[in-house]
Design an enzyme around this catalytic site. Structure first.
Site, PDB file in Angstrom:
ATOM      1  N   CYS A   1      -4.698   2.350  -3.715  1.00 32.61           N
ATOM      2  CA  CYS A   1      -3.475   2.897  -3.114  1.00 32.61           C
ATOM      3  C   CYS A   1      -2.303   1.932  -3.278  1.00 32.61           C
ATOM      4  O   CYS A   1      -1.487   1.789  -2.361  1.00 32.61           O
ATOM      5  CB  CYS A   1      -3.680   3.231  -1.645  1.00 32.61           C
ATOM      6  SG  CYS A   1      -4.826   4.576  -1.398  1.00 32.61           S
TER       7      CYS A   1
ATOM      8  N   GLN B   1      -4.427  -4.785   7.270  1.00 31.71           N
ATOM      9  CA  GLN B   1      -5.439  -5.767   6.868  1.00 31.71           C
ATOM     10  C   GLN B   1      -5.371  -7.027   7.729  1.00 31.71           C
ATOM     11  O   GLN B   1      -6.396  -7.607   8.072  1.00 31.71           O
ATOM     12  CB  GLN B   1      -5.233  -6.163   5.386  1.00 31.71           C
ATOM     13  CG  GLN B   1      -5.431  -5.024   4.383  1.00 31.71           C
ATOM     14  CD  GLN B   1      -6.869  -4.530   4.309  1.00 31.71           C
ATOM     15  OE1 GLN B   1      -7.807  -5.216   4.714  1.00 31.71           O
ATOM     16  NE2 GLN B   1      -7.039  -3.312   3.820  1.00 31.71           N
TER      17      GLN B   1
ATOM     18  N   ASP C   1       3.208  -4.215   8.155  1.00 39.30           N
ATOM     19  CA  ASP C   1       2.020  -3.384   8.049  1.00 39.30           C
ATOM     20  C   ASP C   1       0.824  -4.315   8.231  1.00 39.30           C
ATOM     21  O   ASP C   1       0.451  -5.040   7.310  1.00 39.30           O
ATOM     22  CB  ASP C   1       2.013  -2.710   6.677  1.00 39.30           C
ATOM     23  CG  ASP C   1       0.699  -2.015   6.360  1.00 39.30           C
ATOM     24  OD1 ASP C   1      -0.216  -2.030   7.216  1.00 39.30           O
ATOM     25  OD2 ASP C   1       0.581  -1.448   5.257  1.00 39.30           O
TER      26      ASP C   1
ATOM     27  N   HIS D   1       0.877  -1.177   0.000  1.00 40.61           N
ATOM     28  CA  HIS D   1       0.000   0.000   0.000  1.00 40.61           C
ATOM     29  C   HIS D   1       0.920   1.234   0.000  1.00 40.61           C
ATOM     30  O   HIS D   1       2.018   1.191   0.550  1.00 40.61           O
ATOM     31  CB  HIS D   1      -0.838  -0.051   1.282  1.00 40.61           C
ATOM     32  CG  HIS D   1      -1.918   0.971   1.368  1.00 40.61           C
ATOM     33  ND1 HIS D   1      -1.684   2.276   1.726  1.00 40.61           N
ATOM     34  CD2 HIS D   1      -3.263   0.887   1.157  1.00 40.61           C
ATOM     35  CE1 HIS D   1      -2.828   2.940   1.737  1.00 40.61           C
ATOM     36  NE2 HIS D   1      -3.801   2.120   1.389  1.00 40.61           N
TER      37      HIS D   1
ATOM     38  N   LYS E   1     -10.353  -0.046  10.371  1.00 37.34           N
ATOM     39  CA  LYS E   1     -10.582  -1.301   9.628  1.00 37.34           C
ATOM     40  C   LYS E   1     -10.967  -2.435  10.584  1.00 37.34           C
ATOM     41  O   LYS E   1     -11.478  -3.466  10.155  1.00 37.34           O
ATOM     42  CB  LYS E   1      -9.329  -1.690   8.843  1.00 37.34           C
ATOM     43  CG  LYS E   1      -8.984  -0.698   7.741  1.00 37.34           C
ATOM     44  CD  LYS E   1      -7.896  -1.214   6.824  1.00 37.34           C
ATOM     45  CE  LYS E   1      -7.153  -0.106   6.127  1.00 37.34           C
ATOM     46  NZ  LYS E   1      -7.738   0.303   4.838  1.00 37.34           N
TER      47      LYS E   1
END
Ligand SMILES: Cc1ncc(COP(=O)(O)O)c(C=O)c1O
Ligand SMILES: Cc1ncc(COP(=O)(O)O)c(C=O)c1O
Lengths: 411, 141, 411, 141
Positions: A369, A208, A205, A127, A231
């Site tokens: 993104c 998600q 990261d 991303h 999220k």
């Protein structure tokens, strides 16, 4: 070893999300854009209202009841997040606005400790949040930035990573724990072992990943881990950076201001101990408390149930999506979280998105993104359907039949 | 299914089989429109003669709305005075803000009006017209 | 020119703040700590819940109904803030977490354009938020940081400022628009005129000022202006930076990530136009909408009424506070907003705060994130009572009589 | 007025007129406690002889709670074995987490217990005891 996992009661869960009873263009809302941002259960909405209605004041340093209670509620969430991530200490939890800020914090602060000639590796499926901050660091400080390729199926290319680490000059490997486009999970422990073997640190990261899988930062041997509240069924305006204490202690502060200092004179300031060193100014107090409510809520369902439900949905979607003529799913990762990107012959993803919306079905279309990944895939855009704990097979079916009708209309 | 009320059949057919795609011979004016957000790209070429647009053509990569809009533009401006074409461009952009503004436009330009309910897609329809204004920027003076 | 201003109906206003009917230690809550953070009216609380209940999705780039509506609601607040500040363009409004981040953004981004040998001036009464970022910039980049003195009364020393600007090497004057300790308003237009005359830019930290006075950035001829939502009856997690467009356009981005780019390749990224260049990642969507509701609410009362009510309270407090034996008010500024700092002979401010709390009265005690000012005043701490639109004279009286009883008990 | 239930009259009197303020003669141990957040500062001096604390004194700048706590500490530890004094320090800190822990302490140390309801002030009371532990850190081995 096998164990029976009870699937969650999705009907009961859906009843906790007021927005899911809204209509869109006169149709029932079928919300398949949770990877962009999830909807919020009443538990989160009410936790935030309740603070503002009954127990609110600025935190830290306040010597009155409202301030002390609010400070306790805020600081309690640090412990919750530590538990959620399997972090060894609540003091390693730093609150940020979102994942993006968490990564920028590392790029500015840890980045300032890197030296010319050292390199940062990111993957080809990052991303922008985990690419642009490193480009900016490169342009500021002259470190090298290199791209770990992905395989045909859309998995990280671990062999290539191993080779790239062979150069011996890599200071940090910063990769997503789950692709927001292809949906594949990254084998974080494998990345960490490879990186550590060559003396590099690893940042994941988890924006998600934490939504779909139980994450334990000690088990995967991470050095840095980030995620974002909105999220995870939580509020906007709140994210998390976890890092090993010794790293946080060696790192200079990112922003300056109130609450992050120990003492200040005109000439010089000294920094508060971690985590406060990295939390300048009045934090997102209400949102942090809302994040705590979201974590409680997610843990009350439990990741066994979440993962089982998701597996069912993913298997179902993998079966029915190809029923749409001309539809091609992007990537075929080893281990998929609840995200599918796809394209259709002769129908642009933006037209799909608009026409689906017309039918009440919300998906995302665009580069997500992740423009460099799109270029790698030779696409300008994909359509993406993403699943949450409140998603049903019937909603996946609604997507599929709407796509078939769009196709009939168009071709 | 409520596709038809939004995507008029002309949008579908002209996007699938554009009638004015390509490059005009002896082009006198051209411009490119780009929307980095969605990757839409329009290249417009014109042949102007004596203050009139004699011919227009486009090369468009993008969604159905963008392709159809470029194609219908090429048809609509052919034979028009530059001045008129520029006025049409203004009216076209304006009609999404103010429904009445569309009234003076030919009917095949008004088929994009339902996009008012899908604001994020309006720029797909207006991109070719913005390119037209740029292509004619010097002739207008 | 004189006009009759109707005082606001404070009883009706108080009814809009659910927290004001809470009890603390069995007593009615008398909340005199609004300068640290204000309480929230139902209009703000409900605006936030309503978004999450009925109309929420991630913004920008979304092609479906929920996303488009949420984007519109979010972007509409930019216009509201521009109106609130008298800014010429909504595109000059940048959303940050708080005032602290807004100032850090300027210190990082505008600061990176400053050259060795240039100087930044801050005043002796700055909040740490407007001092530490400049110390960090100084330590990073070698610019000079100088302190504008204040007068005996606690006002900015404009003559000293003029002299300091004479050096000719000042790039930026960064001062508070209202002291959070002494309560004095700064004559912003005078500072701007002095600064501009010597070619320096001006930044005003409006964190306190916007709560108490109508601010017009064009009238005061500011270059940068910051404020923070939670002090303006709005949510936590949302603040504002306004700056002149040409400055924003010349400045490099602060954080990298989604939404702030125009195009990204592995090699290079280009930036979105302002304001988006400065808003990386998913913003505090719900909090921004909550800030919009707060501004609507404040403007529905109107600054004429707010200022009139405050003047009445300030005059009252200035009359009754000295009735407490041994109490000394710190500073005597020309034009005071609703903030009083004070000390008492033989009673430490922390003891005051705890004993007042015991009586339901919430004040703040400490250095108020202004340690250098404390050193300048020769104090380690003060007690501070601060007023909001919901504060009554009866509450000021409750403070005074509680202080008298504490005094009797202690001395 | 609910001051008395929180600030026992001994806290008030000992903070106004401390009985053990100053420096002990022939000091063998000392330590300083600082709380940068509120500016409290305690300097503790001790004279230890044969594993006993013969005398203790303090110089304290701070709030009533901190001054009273330092003064009562100086009184309480005088004549105690180092080992006992260290145990008292631990119990003192612990009693704010766990009410029962205070039970073994002398009554004049238990007067600080109501601070449990004002957690931000607990460190004012514990600061002198933390300094004591530091002052005795080497004797304890
Ligand atoms: C004058 C002043 N500046 C800056 C700040 C910092 O505001 P925030 O903590 O919301 O960033 C405050 C409030 O604490 C303040 O009073
Ligand atoms: C993999 C990944 N990383 C980072 C982000 C950025 O999250 P945020 O915008 O909340 O900072 C996202 C979400 O947009 C994401 O999917």
């Amino acid at each position: 070893m096998s164990s029976v996992v009870t699937l969650p009661d999705v009907t009961a869960i859906r009843a906790q999300f007021p927005i899911l009873s809204e209509k869109v263009h006169g149709r029932d809302l079928v919300f398949l854009d949770s990877a962009a941002s999830a909807q919020k259960p009443v538990a989160v909405i009410d936790a935030m209202s309740d603070v503002m209605r009954t127990q609110y004041a600025n935190i830290h340093r306040g010597l009155h009841w409202m301030s002390e209670r609010t400070t306790e509620a805020y600081e309690a969430v640090r412990g919750k997040v530590a538990g959620f991530l399997g972090a060894p200490s609540r003091e390693e939890i730093i609150f940020t606005r979102n994942s993006t800020e968490a990564i920028n914090l590392v790029a500015y602060s840890f980045g300032s400790l890197l030296k010319l000639g050292q390199a940062v590796l990111v993957s080809a499926m990052e991303h922008h949040a985990n690419l642009v901050p490193w480009q900016m660091l490169r342009d500021r400080s002259g470190i090298d930035l290199r791209i770990i390729p992905i395989t045909e199926n859309g998995d990280l290319d671990y062999d290539a990573l191993e080779q790239m680490l062979g150069a011996g000059d890599v200071a940090l490997v910063a990769v997503t724990h789950m692709s927001n486009v292809i949906g594949g999970m990254v084998d974080a422990r494998r990345v960490a072992d490879l990186a550590h073997a060559s003396g590099a640190k690893v940042l994941f990261d988890g924006s998600q990943a934490v939504v779909h899988r139980k994450v334990d930062v000690q088990q995967i041997d991470a050095d840095f881990y980030t995620f974002t509240g909105h999220k995870l069924y939580g509020p906007t305006g709140i994210g998390v950076l976890w890092a090993r204490r010794e790293l946080l202690e060696a790192m200079p502060p990112f922003m300056g201001g109130g609450d992050m200092i120990s003492t200040v004179t005109f000439e010089k300031s000294t920094w508060a101990p971690v985590p406060h060193k990295f939390e300048a100014g009045t934090p997102a107090i209400v949102e942090t408390i809302g994040l705590g409510a979201a974590i409680d809520w997610v843990e009350s369902i439990g990741f066994d149930a979440i993962t089982a439900h998701e597996k069912q949905l993913v298997d179902h979607a993998a079966r029915v999506l190809p029923e749409v003529p001309g539809l091609r799913v992007i990537g075929n990762p080893e281990d998929r979280g609840g995200v599918f990107s796809f394209v259709m012959k002769d129908i642009h993803p933006h037209d799909m998105a608009t026409l689906l919306d017309r039918n009440g079905v919300a998906i995302r279309a665009g580069h997500h993104c992740a423009e460099p990944l799109m270029q790698h895939l030779g696409l300008t855009a994909t359509a993406r359907a993403s699943f949450a704990i409140y998603t049903t097979e019937a909603e996946v079916d609604a997507l599929v039949s709407a796509l078939i009708r769009i196709r009939d209309f168009f071709v | 299914m409520e596709v038809e009320d939004l995507y008029n059949s002309m949008i579908v057919s002209r996007s699938r089989a554009p009638e004015f795609s390509g490059v005009v011979a002896d082009e006198t004016n051209h411009a490119e429109g780009n929307n980095p957000l969605c990757g839409d790209r329009v290249r417009l070429t014109l042949r102007c003669e004596d203050g009139l647009i004699a011919e227009a053509a486009h090369q468009t990569r993008g969604c159905a709305i963008c392709i159809a809009s470029a194609d219908i533009l090429a048809e609509a401006v052919a034979g028009q005075a530059v001045r008129n074409a520029l006025q049409m461009a203004d009216q076209f952009v304006l009609m999404f803000e103010n429904e009445d503004a569309g009234g003076v436009l030919p009917g095949n330009l008004q088929i994009f009006l339902p996009l008012r309910q899908h604001r994020a897609r309006i720029r797909c329809a207006t991109l070719p017209w913005i390119a037209l204004k740029e292509a004619l920027a010097h002739d207008a003076e």
